[in-house]
Scaffold this motif. Structure first.
Motif, mmCIF file in Angstrom:
data_model
loop_
_atom_site.group_PDB
_atom_site.id
_atom_site.type_symbol
_atom_site.label_atom_id
_atom_site.label_comp_id
_atom_site.label_asym_id
_atom_site.label_seq_id
_atom_site.Cartn_x
_atom_site.Cartn_y
_atom_site.Cartn_z
ATOM 1 N N GLY A 257 17.149 37.564 -61.199
ATOM 2 C CA GLY A 257 18.101 38.507 -60.594
ATOM 3 C C GLY A 257 17.416 39.652 -59.899
ATOM 4 O O GLY A 257 16.342 39.483 -59.298
ATOM 5 N N SER A 258 18.027 40.835 -59.979
ATOM 6 C CA SER A 258 17.508 42.038 -59.314
ATOM 7 C C SER A 258 16.083 42.309 -59.786
ATOM 8 O O SER A 258 15.805 42.327 -61.005
ATOM 9 C CB SER A 258 18.398 43.233 -59.644
ATOM 10 O OG SER A 258 19.681 43.053 -59.079
ATOM 11 N N LYS A 259 15.197 42.552 -58.838
ATOM 12 C CA LYS A 259 13.759 42.637 -59.150
ATOM 13 C C LYS A 259 13.470 43.684 -60.213
ATOM 14 O O LYS A 259 12.749 43.422 -61.187
ATOM 15 C CB LYS A 259 12.963 42.932 -57.879
ATOM 16 C CG LYS A 259 11.457 42.952 -58.103
ATOM 17 C CD LYS A 259 10.647 43.317 -56.888
ATOM 18 C CE LYS A 259 9.140 43.342 -57.229
ATOM 19 N NZ LYS A 259 8.854 44.097 -58.482
ATOM 20 N N ASN A 260 14.025 44.889 -60.043
ATOM 21 C CA ASN A 260 13.698 45.962 -60.990
ATOM 22 C C ASN A 260 14.223 45.666 -62.398
ATOM 23 O O ASN A 260 13.630 46.083 -63.398
ATOM 24 C CB ASN A 260 14.250 47.289 -60.490
ATOM 25 C CG ASN A 260 13.599 47.711 -59.174
ATOM 26 O OD1 ASN A 260 12.551 47.150 -58.812
ATOM 27 N ND2 ASN A 260 14.205 48.629 -58.462
ATOM 28 N N MET A 261 15.326 44.923 -62.476
ATOM 29 C CA MET A 261 15.875 44.570 -63.793
ATOM 30 C C MET A 261 15.014 43.505 -64.468
ATOM 31 O O MET A 261 14.732 43.586 -65.668
ATOM 32 C CB MET A 261 17.311 44.096 -63.664
ATOM 33 C CG MET A 261 18.257 45.150 -63.139
ATOM 34 S SD MET A 261 19.970 44.584 -63.064
ATOM 35 C CE MET A 261 20.483 44.870 -64.773
ATOM 36 N N VAL A 262 14.553 42.534 -63.693
ATOM 37 C CA VAL A 262 13.674 41.497 -64.262
ATOM 38 C C VAL A 262 12.345 42.127 -64.687
ATOM 39 O O VAL A 262 11.815 41.840 -65.762
ATOM 40 C CB VAL A 262 13.455 40.341 -63.260
ATOM 41 C CG1 VAL A 262 12.445 39.329 -63.787
ATOM 42 C CG2 VAL A 262 14.780 39.644 -62.928
ATOM 43 N N ASP A 263 11.842 43.033 -63.848
ATOM 44 C CA ASP A 263 10.608 43.750 -64.221
ATOM 45 C C ASP A 263 10.769 44.451 -65.570
ATOM 46 O O ASP A 263 9.897 44.370 -66.443
ATOM 47 C CB ASP A 263 10.251 44.798 -63.153
ATOM 48 C CG ASP A 263 9.670 44.184 -61.892
ATOM 49 O OD1 ASP A 263 9.617 44.885 -60.868
ATOM 50 O OD2 ASP A 263 9.277 42.989 -61.930
ATOM 51 N N MET A 264 11.894 45.128 -65.750
ATOM 52 C CA MET A 264 12.128 45.882 -66.993
ATOM 53 C C MET A 264 12.218 44.920 -68.188
ATOM 54 O O MET A 264 11.610 45.136 -69.236
ATOM 55 C CB MET A 264 13.403 46.707 -66.887
ATOM 56 C CG MET A 264 13.717 47.539 -68.111
ATOM 57 S SD MET A 264 12.403 48.706 -68.535
ATOM 58 C CE MET A 264 12.751 50.004 -67.345
ATOM 59 N N ALA A 265 12.946 43.829 -68.004
ATOM 60 C CA ALA A 265 13.074 42.853 -69.105
ATOM 61 C C ALA A 265 11.712 42.275 -69.467
ATOM 62 O O ALA A 265 11.380 42.117 -70.655
ATOM 63 C CB ALA A 265 14.025 41.736 -68.688
ATOM 64 N N GLU A 266 10.884 42.015 -68.452
ATOM 65 C CA GLU A 266 9.535 41.475 -68.707
ATOM 66 C C GLU A 266 8.696 42.472 -69.480
ATOM 67 O O GLU A 266 7.878 42.102 -70.317
ATOM 68 C CB GLU A 266 8.851 41.121 -67.381
ATOM 69 C CG GLU A 266 9.366 39.864 -66.719
ATOM 70 C CD GLU A 266 8.516 39.518 -65.496
ATOM 71 O OE1 GLU A 266 8.262 40.423 -64.680
ATOM 72 O OE2 GLU A 266 8.117 38.354 -65.374
ATOM 73 N N ARG A 267 8.922 43.755 -69.199
ATOM 74 C CA ARG A 267 8.153 44.789 -69.905
ATOM 75 C C ARG A 267 8.468 44.730 -71.409
ATOM 76 O O ARG A 267 7.575 44.760 -72.259
ATOM 77 C CB ARG A 267 8.518 46.165 -69.340
ATOM 78 C CG ARG A 267 7.345 47.123 -69.248
ATOM 79 C CD ARG A 267 7.694 48.352 -68.423
ATOM 80 N NE ARG A 267 7.931 47.998 -67.033
ATOM 81 C CZ ARG A 267 8.645 48.757 -66.183
ATOM 82 N NH1 ARG A 267 9.234 49.860 -66.596
ATOM 83 N NH2 ARG A 267 8.790 48.396 -64.937
ATOM 84 N N PHE A 268 9.750 44.545 -71.709
ATOM 85 C CA PHE A 268 10.135 44.452 -73.130
ATOM 86 C C PHE A 268 9.550 43.191 -73.761
ATOM 87 O O PHE A 268 9.069 43.205 -74.884
ATOM 88 C CB PHE A 268 11.659 44.472 -73.275
ATOM 89 C CG PHE A 268 12.264 45.839 -73.214
ATOM 90 C CD1 PHE A 268 12.692 46.365 -72.004
ATOM 91 C CD2 PHE A 268 12.376 46.617 -74.351
ATOM 92 C CE1 PHE A 268 13.232 47.656 -71.938
ATOM 93 C CE2 PHE A 268 12.913 47.897 -74.304
ATOM 94 C CZ PHE A 268 13.347 48.418 -73.086
ATOM 95 N N MET A 269 9.549 42.100 -72.975
ATOM 96 C CA MET A 269 8.983 40.849 -73.494
ATOM 97 C C MET A 269 7.491 41.029 -73.753
ATOM 98 O O MET A 269 6.956 40.621 -74.777
ATOM 99 C CB MET A 269 9.201 39.716 -72.480
ATOM 100 C CG MET A 269 10.639 39.313 -72.284
ATOM 101 S SD MET A 269 11.357 38.645 -73.785
ATOM 102 C CE MET A 269 10.595 37.029 -73.818
ATOM 103 N N HIS A 270 6.816 41.696 -72.812
ATOM 104 C CA HIS A 270 5.361 41.872 -72.943
ATOM 105 C C HIS A 270 5.049 42.760 -74.147
ATOM 106 O O HIS A 270 4.208 42.423 -74.990
ATOM 107 C CB HIS A 270 4.800 42.502 -71.666
ATOM 108 C CG HIS A 270 3.336 42.835 -71.747
ATOM 109 N ND1 HIS A 270 2.883 44.088 -72.155
ATOM 110 C CD2 HIS A 270 2.232 42.091 -71.506
ATOM 111 C CE1 HIS A 270 1.558 44.086 -72.164
ATOM 112 N NE2 HIS A 270 1.144 42.891 -71.762
ATOM 113 N N ASP A 271 5.769 43.906 -74.234
ATOM 114 C CA ASP A 271 5.470 44.858 -75.312
ATOM 115 C C ASP A 271 5.784 44.278 -76.695
ATOM 116 O O ASP A 271 5.136 44.607 -77.677
ATOM 117 C CB ASP A 271 6.278 46.160 -75.105
ATOM 118 C CG ASP A 271 5.833 46.882 -73.828
ATOM 119 O OD1 ASP A 271 4.803 46.457 -73.249
ATOM 120 O OD2 ASP A 271 6.526 47.812 -73.396
ATOM 121 N N ALA A 272 6.757 43.368 -76.741
ATOM 122 C CA ALA A 272 7.137 42.801 -78.059
ATOM 123 C C ALA A 272 6.282 41.591 -78.397
ATOM 124 O O ALA A 272 6.349 41.051 -79.501
ATOM 125 C CB ALA A 272 8.606 42.390 -78.023
#
Ligand code: P6P
Length: 337
Positions: A318-333
């Motif tokens: 979807g929206s680039k900035n939203m996918v970026d944010m979700a990936e950040r949570f995936m990476h940090d977790a």
């Protein structure tokens, strides 16, 4: 009133974008458009068919009423087989690839992967459903087409699109030069250009995920969902949750309004639920061409190796900035923890 431009006129007009094109891809796209119109006609009377079906009715040819997704599959396969431009059809409905070796297709160089009727369980509750297609060029034009020609990474797609059978019926597709949407005008039986050069907003306020699976989600997804629900007016949160249970309908809405669609790994779907070849890759091509992003939480969907026809993948799209944010949570977790 603006001049009406049909799908056929648009395809021919854009053929000039491909200097070496001899019209094969144009014909292939038109074949898909024809099948979509036939499927649309049946989808729109499905409710009636269901009622009739309950009395054990048969259609005028005396055939037992086919399930709509089998009907849709048959229509797309028939259109692709007779069109002469397609040498392999790979369908969600068929375990194995369909190699087209008819004389009309002896020079065919395109592979088409389809999900002929995605979300068909929604038909009997009158919720939007869709068809998805993905087109590749045969790798070795001097050899017969094989499964190897189907198992290409998504970045090799030459075209992809979907049809959404909703309040109106739209066909949305890309050939790698942007995304254009066409609305079916039943009065003339043509898809007409209604959404030229579609772009997905970089930001959005809609998240689409089946929260019924929450307890089985990876930690990063749980944390991202909580992030979406926190009150913060500076980032327009809490976001709105919208989940139709029909990927094409959910993605079409997010493409227009902005948003993120997530189908992560769950206990019931350890590889994710959605299919890479005929759901994730074509939708990823379209969303990227509209300025959005599509990953499996870490890797770009269209770079994922394709090892078998019905393989599944988690998807964040979807929206680039939203996918970026979700990936950040995936990476940090810790990506899959
Ligand atoms: P769930 C429909 O069956 C489908 O393949 C997609 O269209 C949709 O996004 C997803 O499955 C819904 O799956 O597990 O949330 O019902």
């Amino acid at each position: 009133m603006n001049e009406v431009k049909t799908l056929g006129q648009f395809i021919i007009e854009k053929q000039a974008d491909f200097p070496y094109a001899k019209g094969e891809l144009s014909r292939l796209l038109r074949d898909i458009g024809i099948a979509a119109k036939i499927v649309n006609r049946e989808v729109n009377k499905a409710g009636l068919m269901d009622i009739l079906g309950q009395t054990g009715s048969t259609n005028i040819q005396g055939e037992h009423q086919q399930k709509l997704d089998i009907f849709a599959n048959g229509q797309f396969i028939k259109a692709l087989t007779s069109g002469g431009e397609c040498c392999i059809v790979a369908s969600e409905e068929n375990e194995d690839i369909i190699v087209i070796d008819s004389p009309v297709a002896h020079n065919a160089k395109y592979i088409v992967a389809i999900d002929p009727l995605d979300g068909s369980s929604n038909i009997d509750v009158n919720v939007a459903v869709g068809s998805i297609f993905s087109i590749y060029r045969k790798i070795n034009t001097d050899a017969p087409a094989t499964i190897v020609d189907v198992c290409q990474p998504g970045k090799q797609q030459v075209a992809a699109g979907y049809v959404v059978y909703g309040s109106s019926t739209m066909l949305v597709y890309t050939t790698g030069k942007g995304v254009n949407g066409f609305t079916l005008d039943p009065s003339i039986g043509e898809f007409c250009l209604s959404h030229p050069n579609m772009r997905i907003p970089a930001d959005g306020c809609i998240y689409s995920v089946n929260e019924g699976n929450y307890v089985h989600f990876p930690k990063g997804v749980k944390q991202y969902i909580k992030y979406c629900q926190v009150e913060d007016s500076t980032t327009n949160r809490p976001y709105t949750s919208r989940y139709i249970g029909s990927m094409v309908a959910d993605l079409h809405r997010n493409l227009i309004k902005g948003g993120i669609f997530i189908y992560p790994v769950t206990a019931h779907a350890p590889q994710g639920k959605l299919r890479l070849v005929y759901e994730c890759n074509p939708m990823a091509f379209i969303v990227e061409q509209a300025g959005g992003k599509a990953t499996d939480g870490l890797n770009r969907i269209m770079e994922l190796p394709v090892t078998e026809l019905h393989q599944r993948s988690p998807i964040f799209i979807g929206s680039k900035n939203m996918v970026d944010m979700a990936e950040r949570f995936m990476h940090d977790a810790g990506i899959l923890s």
